[in-house]
Scaffold this motif. Sequence first.
Motif, PDB file in Angstrom:
ATOM      1  N   ASP A 227       0.822  -1.215   0.000  1.00  0.00           N
ATOM      2  CA  ASP A 227       0.000   0.000   0.000  1.00  0.00           C
ATOM      3  C   ASP A 227       0.854   1.262   0.000  1.00  0.00           C
ATOM      4  OD1 ASP A 227      -2.356  -1.485   0.047  1.00  0.00           O
ATOM      5  OD2 ASP A 227      -2.330  -1.630   2.240  1.00  0.00           O
ATOM      6  N   ALA A 228       0.176   2.385  -0.235  1.00  0.00           N
ATOM      7  CA  ALA A 228       0.859   3.682  -0.212  1.00  0.00           C
ATOM      8  C   ALA A 228       1.443   3.938   1.173  1.00  0.00           C
ATOM      9  CB  ALA A 228      -0.126   4.797  -0.565  1.00  0.00           C
ATOM     10  N   GLY A 229       2.672   4.455   1.212  1.00  0.00           N
ATOM     11  CA  GLY A 229       3.338   4.723   2.484  1.00  0.00           C
ATOM     12  C   GLY A 229       3.957   3.493   3.111  1.00  0.00           C
ATOM     13  N   GLU A 230       4.099   2.421   2.321  1.00  0.00           N
ATOM     14  CA  GLU A 230       4.702   1.181   2.828  1.00  0.00           C
ATOM     15  C   GLU A 230       5.838   0.722   1.913  1.00  0.00           C
ATOM     16  OE1 GLU A 230       1.030  -1.120   5.104  1.00  0.00           O
ATOM     17  OE2 GLU A 230       1.534  -1.672   3.026  1.00  0.00           O
ATOM     18  N   ARG A 231       6.653  -0.142   2.464  1.00  0.00           N
ATOM     19  CA  ARG A 231       7.658  -0.862   1.682  1.00  0.00           C
ATOM     20  C   ARG A 231       7.599  -2.325   2.099  1.00  0.00           C
ATOM     21  NH1 ARG A 231       7.364   3.156  -0.560  1.00  0.00           N
ATOM     22  NH2 ARG A 231       8.975   4.567  -1.345  1.00  0.00           N
ATOM     23  N   GLY A 232       7.871  -3.214   1.127  1.00  0.00           N
ATOM     24  CA  GLY A 232       7.840  -4.642   1.410  1.00  0.00           C
ATOM     25  C   GLY A 232       9.240  -5.217   1.519  1.00  0.00           C
ATOM     26  N   VAL A 233       9.482  -5.906   2.619  1.00  0.00           N
ATOM     27  CA  VAL A 233      10.761  -6.595   2.805  1.00  0.00           C
ATOM     28  C   VAL A 233      10.598  -8.012   2.265  1.00  0.00           C
ATOM     29  CG1 VAL A 233      12.494  -7.380   4.455  1.00  0.00           C
ATOM     30  CG2 VAL A 233      11.303  -5.204   4.836  1.00  0.00           C
ATOM     31  N   LEU A 234      11.335  -8.315   1.213  1.00  0.00           N
ATOM     32  CA  LEU A 234      11.233  -9.618   0.565  1.00  0.00           C
ATOM     33  C   LEU A 234      12.199 -10.597   1.221  1.00  0.00           C
ATOM     34  CD1 LEU A 234      10.014 -11.304  -1.765  1.00  0.00           C
ATOM     35  CD2 LEU A 234      11.937 -10.520  -3.183  1.00  0.00           C
ATOM     36  N   MET A 235      11.665 -11.768   1.570  1.00  0.00           N
ATOM     37  CA  MET A 235      12.494 -12.808   2.192  1.00  0.00           C
ATOM     38  C   MET A 235      12.389 -14.107   1.392  1.00  0.00           C
ATOM     39  SD  MET A 235      11.651 -12.096   6.215  1.00  0.00           S
ATOM     40  CE  MET A 235       9.963 -11.597   5.877  1.00  0.00           C
TER      41      MET A 235
ATOM     42  N   ASN B  19      18.023  -8.215  -0.781  1.00  0.00           N
ATOM     43  CA  ASN B  19      18.386  -6.819  -1.047  1.00  0.00           C
ATOM     44  C   ASN B  19      17.255  -6.058  -1.731  1.00  0.00           C
ATOM     45  OD1 ASN B  19      20.964  -7.115   0.034  1.00  0.00           O
ATOM     46  ND2 ASN B  19      21.814  -7.842  -1.905  1.00  0.00           N
ATOM     47  N   LYS B  20      16.435  -6.768  -2.473  1.00  0.00           N
ATOM     48  CA  LYS B  20      15.336  -6.132  -3.193  1.00  0.00           C
ATOM     49  C   LYS B  20      14.254  -5.674  -2.212  1.00  0.00           C
ATOM     50  CE  LYS B  20      11.929  -6.875  -6.847  1.00  0.00           C
ATOM     51  NZ  LYS B  20      11.351  -7.849  -7.819  1.00  0.00           N
ATOM     52  N   ILE B  21      13.823  -4.423  -2.362  1.00  0.00           N
ATOM     53  CA  ILE B  21      12.750  -3.853  -1.548  1.00  0.00           C
ATOM     54  C   ILE B  21      11.550  -3.611  -2.455  1.00  0.00           C
ATOM     55  CG2 ILE B  21      12.038  -1.891  -0.137  1.00  0.00           C
ATOM     56  CD1 ILE B  21      14.966  -1.522   0.638  1.00  0.00           C
ATOM     57  N   LEU B  22      10.394  -4.078  -2.036  1.00  0.00           N
ATOM     58  CA  LEU B  22       9.184  -3.936  -2.840  1.00  0.00           C
ATOM     59  C   LEU B  22       8.548  -2.579  -2.578  1.00  0.00           C
ATOM     60  CD1 LEU B  22       7.618  -7.500  -2.343  1.00  0.00           C
ATOM     61  CD2 LEU B  22       9.275  -6.723  -4.061  1.00  0.00           C
ATOM     62  N   GLY B  23       8.353  -1.812  -3.653  1.00  0.00           N
ATOM     63  CA  GLY B  23       7.704  -0.516  -3.536  1.00  0.00           C
ATOM     64  C   GLY B  23       6.193  -0.645  -3.560  1.00  0.00           C
ATOM     65  N   GLU B  24       5.516   0.484  -3.624  1.00  0.00           N
ATOM     66  CA  GLU B  24       4.055   0.482  -3.631  1.00  0.00           C
ATOM     67  C   GLU B  24       3.545  -0.168  -4.921  1.00  0.00           C
ATOM     68  OE1 GLU B  24       3.062   4.568  -3.267  1.00  0.00           O
ATOM     69  OE2 GLU B  24       4.025   4.814  -1.311  1.00  0.00           O
ATOM     70  N   GLY B  25       2.470  -0.978  -4.784  1.00  0.00           N
ATOM     71  CA  GLY B  25       1.877  -1.599  -5.962  1.00  0.00           C
ATOM     72  C   GLY B  25       1.710  -3.100  -5.805  1.00  0.00           C
TER      73      GLY B  25
ATOM     74  N   LYS C 177       5.592  -6.213   5.357  1.00  0.00           N
ATOM     75  CA  LYS C 177       5.343  -4.815   4.993  1.00  0.00           C
ATOM     76  C   LYS C 177       5.564  -3.906   6.200  1.00  0.00           C
ATOM     77  CE  LYS C 177       1.282  -5.934   3.229  1.00  0.00           C
ATOM     78  NZ  LYS C 177      -0.055  -5.807   2.577  1.00  0.00           N
ATOM     79  N   LEU C 178       6.307  -2.800   5.970  1.00  0.00           N
ATOM     80  CA  LEU C 178       6.603  -1.817   7.018  1.00  0.00           C
ATOM     81  C   LEU C 178       6.203  -0.424   6.541  1.00  0.00           C
ATOM     82  CD1 LEU C 178      10.152  -2.967   8.191  1.00  0.00           C
ATOM     83  CD2 LEU C 178       7.985  -3.422   9.315  1.00  0.00           C
ATOM     84  N   SER C 179       5.705   0.391   7.455  1.00  0.00           N
ATOM     85  CA  SER C 179       5.319   1.764   7.123  1.00  0.00           C
ATOM     86  C   SER C 179       6.544   2.666   7.104  1.00  0.00           C
ATOM     87  CB  SER C 179       4.309   2.287   8.139  1.00  0.00           C
ATOM     88  OG  SER C 179       4.027   3.656   7.903  1.00  0.00           O
ATOM     89  N   ILE C 180       6.604   3.524   6.066  1.00  0.00           N
ATOM     90  CA  ILE C 180       7.681   4.518   5.998  1.00  0.00           C
ATOM     91  C   ILE C 180       7.125   5.921   6.243  1.00  0.00           C
ATOM     92  CG2 ILE C 180       9.114   3.135   4.455  1.00  0.00           C
ATOM     93  CD1 ILE C 180       8.070   4.986   2.168  1.00  0.00           C
ATOM     94  N   ARG C 181       5.860   6.008   6.650  1.00  0.00           N
ATOM     95  CA  ARG C 181       5.254   7.296   6.955  1.00  0.00           C
ATOM     96  C   ARG C 181       5.796   7.865   8.263  1.00  0.00           C
ATOM     97  NH1 ARG C 181      -1.092   5.875   5.520  1.00  0.00           N
ATOM     98  NH2 ARG C 181      -0.890   6.027   3.228  1.00  0.00           N
TER      99      ARG C 181
END
Length: 267
Positions: free
Chosen positions: A34-42, A49-55, A68-72
């Motif tokens: 979701d918007a304002g989040e980033r996904g930590v891929l495991m 190393n890859k970080i999942l953006g919004e979408g 998923k972690l909030s970056i807000r």
Amino acid sequence: MSILTDKKKRNLFIKILLSIALIFIIFFPFVVVDAGERGVLMKFGEVQNKILGEGLHLVIPILNKVQKLSIRVQKQQISAEASSKDLQEVYTDVALNWHIIPKEVNLLYQEIGNEIQVIDKIINPAVEEVLKAVMAKYTAEEIITNRGEVKAGVDELLTKRLVNYHVAVDDISLVHVHFSQRFSDAVEAKQIAEQEAKRAEFIALKAIKEAEAKVNLARGEAEAQRLIKATLTEDILRKQTVEKWDGRLPQILNGGQLKFDVSKYLN
């Protein structure tokens, strides 16, 4: 017969498509960040190393997992106790605005955990330690009078500390800074004493000024009298007598002496 055959074929084709879609969903699920989040891929629990953006993102089940972690910007209120340079107890209520650095979200999750763990393990202890370090540089009176400088010191030190843990400080406010009741009573007593001292000083200064004014007035009067006496020559007295004579002759007293009313000529 032909119509029934075609219908059976269509139904069979639809079933095959639905089965493929179901298999695709089960074995190739999608993850929405979701918007304002980033996904930590495991991958098998190992942070990638890859970080999942919004979408929308396609991940492989069992093999991959996404946290998923909030970056807000988040707000944290903290109450902490410290000691001033002159060993006075200082109680501070802090409002901290912070956020996880987006490009380091995978490192944060790998080293610390989720947002709750970040607050408990990193932010709260960091704020308490920074407040203790900064408050120890100032006396209680300086903390009150130099509040802006104290806040700047806390902001700078806390920013340097939290950035090492992939957290950025947006703003920090010292909402309320107060001291022990004993110190507050002492400050109040000092203020009262200073006000009374200033009042006494004002009264004494006023008395001195009034005394000086009286002395100066007396000196002026004495100087005026001295100048009058110094300038009253016989010629001046004779002239003033003539100018103030009313034309009446002096009276003759017994014994043949003249009587002059000199005072009316000098007035």
